[in-house]
Write a protein that holds these residues in place. Sequence first.
Motif, PDB file in Angstrom:
ATOM      1  N   ASP A   1       6.132   5.331  40.738  1.00  9.98           N
ATOM      2  CA  ASP A   1       4.874   6.076  40.821  1.00  9.98           C
ATOM      3  C   ASP A   1       3.684   5.176  40.532  1.00  9.98           C
ATOM      4  O   ASP A   1       2.603   5.363  41.085  1.00  9.98           O
ATOM      5  CB  ASP A   1       4.881   7.250  39.837  1.00  9.98           C
ATOM      6  CG  ASP A   1       5.946   8.275  40.195  1.00  9.98           C
ATOM      7  OD1 ASP A   1       5.853   8.835  41.292  1.00  9.98           O
ATOM      8  OD2 ASP A   1       6.868   8.480  39.390  1.00  9.98           O
ATOM      9  N   CYS A   2       3.871   4.235  39.628  1.00 10.54           N
ATOM     10  CA  CYS A   2       2.824   3.278  39.260  1.00 10.54           C
ATOM     11  C   CYS A   2       3.469   1.906  39.079  1.00 10.54           C
ATOM     12  O   CYS A   2       4.675   1.800  38.862  1.00 10.54           O
ATOM     13  CB  CYS A   2       2.193   3.649  37.912  1.00 10.54           C
ATOM     14  SG  CYS A   2       1.401   5.264  37.824  1.00 10.54           S
ATOM     15  N   ALA A   3       2.648   0.882  39.142  1.00  7.46           N
ATOM     16  CA  ALA A   3       3.057  -0.424  38.639  1.00  7.46           C
ATOM     17  C   ALA A   3       2.712  -0.474  37.155  1.00  7.46           C
ATOM     18  O   ALA A   3       1.849   0.269  36.679  1.00  7.46           O
ATOM     19  CB  ALA A   3       2.308  -1.516  39.381  1.00  7.46           C
ATOM     20  N   ILE A   4       3.376  -1.358  36.425  1.00  4.98           N
ATOM     21  CA  ILE A   4       3.037  -1.552  35.015  1.00  4.98           C
ATOM     22  C   ILE A   4       2.822  -3.039  34.766  1.00  4.98           C
ATOM     23  O   ILE A   4       3.651  -3.868  35.159  1.00  4.98           O
ATOM     24  CB  ILE A   4       4.149  -1.019  34.090  1.00  4.98           C
ATOM     25  CG1 ILE A   4       4.341   0.491  34.318  1.00  4.98           C
ATOM     26  CG2 ILE A   4       3.826  -1.292  32.631  1.00  4.98           C
ATOM     27  CD1 ILE A   4       5.402   1.106  33.445  1.00  4.98           C
TER      28      ILE A   4
ATOM     29  N   THR B   1      -3.345  -4.211  44.378  1.00  4.63           N
ATOM     30  CA  THR B   1      -2.721  -3.123  45.139  1.00  4.63           C
ATOM     31  C   THR B   1      -3.372  -3.083  46.516  1.00  4.63           C
ATOM     32  O   THR B   1      -4.504  -3.517  46.695  1.00  4.63           O
ATOM     33  CB  THR B   1      -2.902  -1.752  44.460  1.00  4.63           C
ATOM     34  OG1 THR B   1      -4.300  -1.442  44.386  1.00  4.63           O
ATOM     35  CG2 THR B   1      -2.314  -1.751  43.055  1.00  4.63           C
TER      36      THR B   1
ATOM     37  N   GLY C   1       0.844   0.143  46.253  1.00  4.13           N
ATOM     38  CA  GLY C   1      -0.054   0.472  47.339  1.00  4.13           C
ATOM     39  C   GLY C   1       0.359   1.734  48.050  1.00  4.13           C
ATOM     40  O   GLY C   1       1.189   2.497  47.568  1.00  4.13           O
ATOM     41  N   ASP C   2      -0.242   1.917  49.195  1.00  8.22           N
ATOM     42  CA  ASP C   2      -0.024   3.127  49.975  1.00  8.22           C
ATOM     43  C   ASP C   2      -0.301   2.776  51.426  1.00  8.22           C
ATOM     44  O   ASP C   2      -1.235   2.025  51.715  1.00  8.22           O
ATOM     45  CB  ASP C   2      -0.982   4.230  49.494  1.00  8.22           C
ATOM     46  CG  ASP C   2      -0.568   5.618  49.945  1.00  8.22           C
ATOM     47  OD1 ASP C   2       0.562   5.776  50.446  1.00  8.22           O
ATOM     48  OD2 ASP C   2      -1.375   6.544  49.793  1.00  8.22           O
TER      49      ASP C   2
ATOM     50  N   THR D   1      -7.441  -3.409  45.731  1.00  8.80           N
ATOM     51  CA  THR D   1      -7.965  -3.435  44.365  1.00  8.80           C
ATOM     52  C   THR D   1      -7.287  -4.593  43.656  1.00  8.80           C
ATOM     53  O   THR D   1      -6.058  -4.653  43.606  1.00  8.80           O
ATOM     54  CB  THR D   1      -7.672  -2.116  43.632  1.00  8.80           C
ATOM     55  OG1 THR D   1      -8.334  -1.053  44.319  1.00  8.80           O
ATOM     56  CG2 THR D   1      -8.192  -2.165  42.196  1.00  8.80           C
TER      57      THR D   1
ATOM     58  N   ALA E   1      -0.778   1.041  33.514  1.00  7.28           N
ATOM     59  CA  ALA E   1      -0.141   1.572  34.719  1.00  7.28           C
ATOM     60  C   ALA E   1      -1.196   1.659  35.816  1.00  7.28           C
ATOM     61  O   ALA E   1      -2.326   2.074  35.553  1.00  7.28           O
ATOM     62  CB  ALA E   1       0.448   2.953  34.438  1.00  7.28           C
ATOM     63  N   LEU E   2      -0.827   1.251  37.012  1.00  6.12           N
ATOM     64  CA  LEU E   2      -1.751   1.172  38.149  1.00  6.12           C
ATOM     65  C   LEU E   2      -1.169   1.930  39.328  1.00  6.12           C
ATOM     66  O   LEU E   2       0.005   1.739  39.650  1.00  6.12           O
ATOM     67  CB  LEU E   2      -1.847  -0.272  38.626  1.00  6.12           C
ATOM     68  CG  LEU E   2      -2.694  -1.285  37.904  1.00  6.12           C
ATOM     69  CD1 LEU E   2      -2.389  -2.667  38.471  1.00  6.12           C
ATOM     70  CD2 LEU E   2      -4.156  -0.955  38.090  1.00  6.12           C
ATOM     71  N   THR E   3      -1.981   2.729  39.998  1.00  9.61           N
ATOM     72  CA  THR E   3      -1.491   3.406  41.196  1.00  9.61           C
ATOM     73  C   THR E   3      -2.610   3.561  42.211  1.00  9.61           C
ATOM     74  O   THR E   3      -3.784   3.677  41.837  1.00  9.61           O
ATOM     75  CB  THR E   3      -0.892   4.781  40.849  1.00  9.61           C
ATOM     76  OG1 THR E   3      -0.406   5.390  42.051  1.00  9.61           O
ATOM     77  CG2 THR E   3      -1.923   5.714  40.213  1.00  9.61           C
ATOM     78  N   THR E   4      -2.267   3.524  43.495  1.00  8.16           N
ATOM     79  CA  THR E   4      -3.241   3.621  44.584  1.00  8.16           C
ATOM     80  C   THR E   4      -2.794   4.678  45.577  1.00  8.16           C
ATOM     81  O   THR E   4      -1.631   4.700  45.960  1.00  8.16           O
ATOM     82  CB  THR E   4      -3.333   2.273  45.331  1.00  8.16           C
ATOM     83  OG1 THR E   4      -3.872   1.301  44.459  1.00  8.16           O
ATOM     84  CG2 THR E   4      -4.221   2.378  46.551  1.00  8.16           C
ATOM     85  N   ASP E   5      -3.705   5.535  45.974  1.00  6.12           N
ATOM     86  CA  ASP E   5      -3.417   6.479  47.058  1.00  6.12           C
ATOM     87  C   ASP E   5      -4.539   6.440  48.079  1.00  6.12           C
ATOM     88  O   ASP E   5      -5.695   6.195  47.739  1.00  6.12           O
ATOM     89  CB  ASP E   5      -3.270   7.908  46.518  1.00  6.12           C
ATOM     90  CG  ASP E   5      -1.839   8.223  46.145  1.00  6.12           C
ATOM     91  OD1 ASP E   5      -0.998   8.270  47.052  1.00  6.12           O
ATOM     92  OD2 ASP E   5      -1.582   8.404  44.947  1.00  6.12           O
TER      93      ASP E   5
ATOM     94  N   ASP F   1       0.257  10.629  39.754  1.00  3.70           N
ATOM     95  CA  ASP F   1       1.129   9.445  39.681  1.00  3.70           C
ATOM     96  C   ASP F   1       1.146   8.881  38.263  1.00  3.70           C
ATOM     97  O   ASP F   1       2.187   8.442  37.772  1.00  3.70           O
ATOM     98  CB  ASP F   1       0.664   8.368  40.659  1.00  3.70           C
ATOM     99  CG  ASP F   1       1.107   8.643  42.082  1.00  3.70           C
ATOM    100  OD1 ASP F   1       2.256   9.082  42.276  1.00  3.70           O
ATOM    101  OD2 ASP F   1       0.310   8.405  43.009  1.00  3.70           O
TER     102      ASP F   1
ATOM    103  N   THR G   1      -7.834   3.927  43.221  1.00  2.00           N
ATOM    104  CA  THR G   1      -6.867   3.228  42.384  1.00  2.00           C
ATOM    105  C   THR G   1      -7.111   3.673  40.953  1.00  2.00           C
ATOM    106  O   THR G   1      -8.238   3.551  40.454  1.00  2.00           O
ATOM    107  CB  THR G   1      -7.031   1.705  42.501  1.00  2.00           C
ATOM    108  OG1 THR G   1      -6.784   1.324  43.859  1.00  2.00           O
ATOM    109  CG2 THR G   1      -6.045   0.973  41.594  1.00  2.00           C
TER     110      THR G   1
ATOM    111  N   CYS H   1      -5.971   3.769  36.795  1.00  2.00           N
ATOM    112  CA  CYS H   1      -5.338   2.986  35.739  1.00  2.00           C
ATOM    113  C   CYS H   1      -5.115   3.874  34.530  1.00  2.00           C
ATOM    114  O   CYS H   1      -6.002   4.637  34.137  1.00  2.00           O
ATOM    115  CB  CYS H   1      -6.239   1.835  35.299  1.00  2.00           C
ATOM    116  SG  CYS H   1      -6.776   0.769  36.621  1.00  2.00           S
TER     117      CYS H   1
END
Lengths: 319, 319
Positions: free
Chosen positions: A26-29, A83, A117-118, A129, B39-43, B71, B129, B131
């Motif tokens: 779901d996320c990177a860490i 990302t 990413g997506d 980013t 934690a990092l996430t992109t949509d 996420d 993105t 965090c």
Amino acid sequence: MASEFEIIARHFTRPARSAVLGVGDDCAIVRVPAELAMALTTDLLAEGTHFLPGADPLRLGHKALAVNLSDLAAMGADPRWFTLALALPDADEAWIAEFARGMFALADRFGVELVGGDTTRGPRMISITACGTLPPALALRRDGAASGEDVWLSGATGDAALGLAHLRGAARLSAAAARHCLARLETPLPLVELGRRLRGIAASAIDVSDGLVADLGHIAERSGVAIELWLGQIPRSKALAECADAALVRDCLLGGGDDYELAFTAPAARRAAILALAAELGLPLARIGRVRDGAPGVTVLDDAGAPVTARSGYDHFGA
Amino acid sequence: MASEFEIIARHFTRPARSAVLGVGDDCAIVRVPAELAMALTTDLLAEGTHFLPGADPLRLGHKALAVNLSDLAAMGADPRWFTLALALPDADEAWIAEFARGMFALADRFGVELVGGDTTRGPRMISITACGTLPPALALRRDGAASGEDVWLSGATGDAALGLAHLRGAARLSAAAARHCLARLETPLPLVELGRRLRGIAASAIDVSDGLVADLGHIAERSGVAIELWLGQIPRSKALAECADAALVRDCLLGGGDDYELAFTAPAARRAAILALAAELGLPLARIGRVRDGAPGVTVLDDAGAPVTARSGYDHFGA
């Protein structure tokens, strides 16, 4: 069942290196060392606005990451992770493979890691980013300039704009000059090492993406200072020096974006350190103006000290 | 000179709160406490793929951020900062003001701060993105499920898909049910508090964005386990319970995305803790299956224990 697009998205999945957890959750860490802060920047490139339909995917992959790494460089940050959000009109695997090759070649050069990413179907668009780390007290901010400081510029501005003018038929360049300018336009190299080494030396910095006058205008505005540029001291590349159209040359020098040079200010006491850094990195650093008290803005002076009128910079939405 | 678009971009600029440096420099700067990881996430949401032309900007601003916060919730992270990349066909200030209002209302609710971004002209597209911070050893990863664990689901899936079916004329809902389902589709609430409280309880987690079977399939694949779901134990909302089309109901329950519920696995020893958490949060948590040894995948069983065939989930690029 994996869709064609999920399979292609896997082109971007590589094992996590410095990340605790990379692509695929779901996320990177990621972990930031306790003494450092994280710098974050986002850029969006849209087909038709930032690149032409049919643009070479290899160079586009390079540039999409390069513009973000340049923002990190302008902050004095060490690039670490990024990302990628990618919209594509179709699942063209050859295109994606080339895009990934260009992007990862630059990522590997600077040791920066794709962590998430997506991807989606849509008009071609790339948003990256990027994250870097830096000692927060040494960040090269736009609001750090003070009256009396020198204004410095790395390399030379205007080549990318001259390359674009060449593509549009507005400039006639020799084959060698065209090659040089188009490489500057399409595969700019972010000045990561320069940014990192300017920590503790520069008082403020910005990367020249919109044009020298426009970008120094951001420093002037954020710092509440006036900036004076000396047109005769602004370096000209061989390609610009060869160009006979004086108005075009001036517009390229002062208003051309996309070169991703760094412009920065520093106290006069740091001149020797800056020139030593230039020699060490093999990268020209020129003193092109000074910071003054006054209404925030940028004035360009000719060799006689008279103000020059210039475009304010490349603006995607301006009139 | 600022363009119309730059002026509009300032709608997104608010003073930095927890960030060291917010909107307006080359990068934002944030600090992560030493004991925590980021934690990092992109949509990426594209018009025509994720939302219809003419979609309400207020709700779109909410949803674009909500899917990212979901996420973070699925990872067990506390949301902290986000960046926004926005492509728009025109500088429609009324649209942007509404979009910003929806986005900031949700951001303020969860104390998450916009720290940077980029706006450009282009086909309407939104990439955020986000965090968050979390103790890295307690992250709710997709690869943490183990044989013998229970499978749990928050709330109920399928409402968003039923709302979409209603919009498309494929389902006839009462006015109250339609209102409920469209709210679930257009303004989902990310389960941030649930995710945070599942740290140390859940062994793996994911948010249900593509469909229950598809998303649990990601856990099965990453964890190398088989997941068995009991169709009769999967909660049905009032709207789904009222729907007479049994095949549509099953597709919505098992394959409907966009509800942003959390699905997770946990050892049987944590059942009491999970039920206590459900009571404390006032949020139903249902035990809907179990984790088994076997080839990675998800099997849905009916009340007689016979396998049920289901759509694999909503797929933007599938056939």
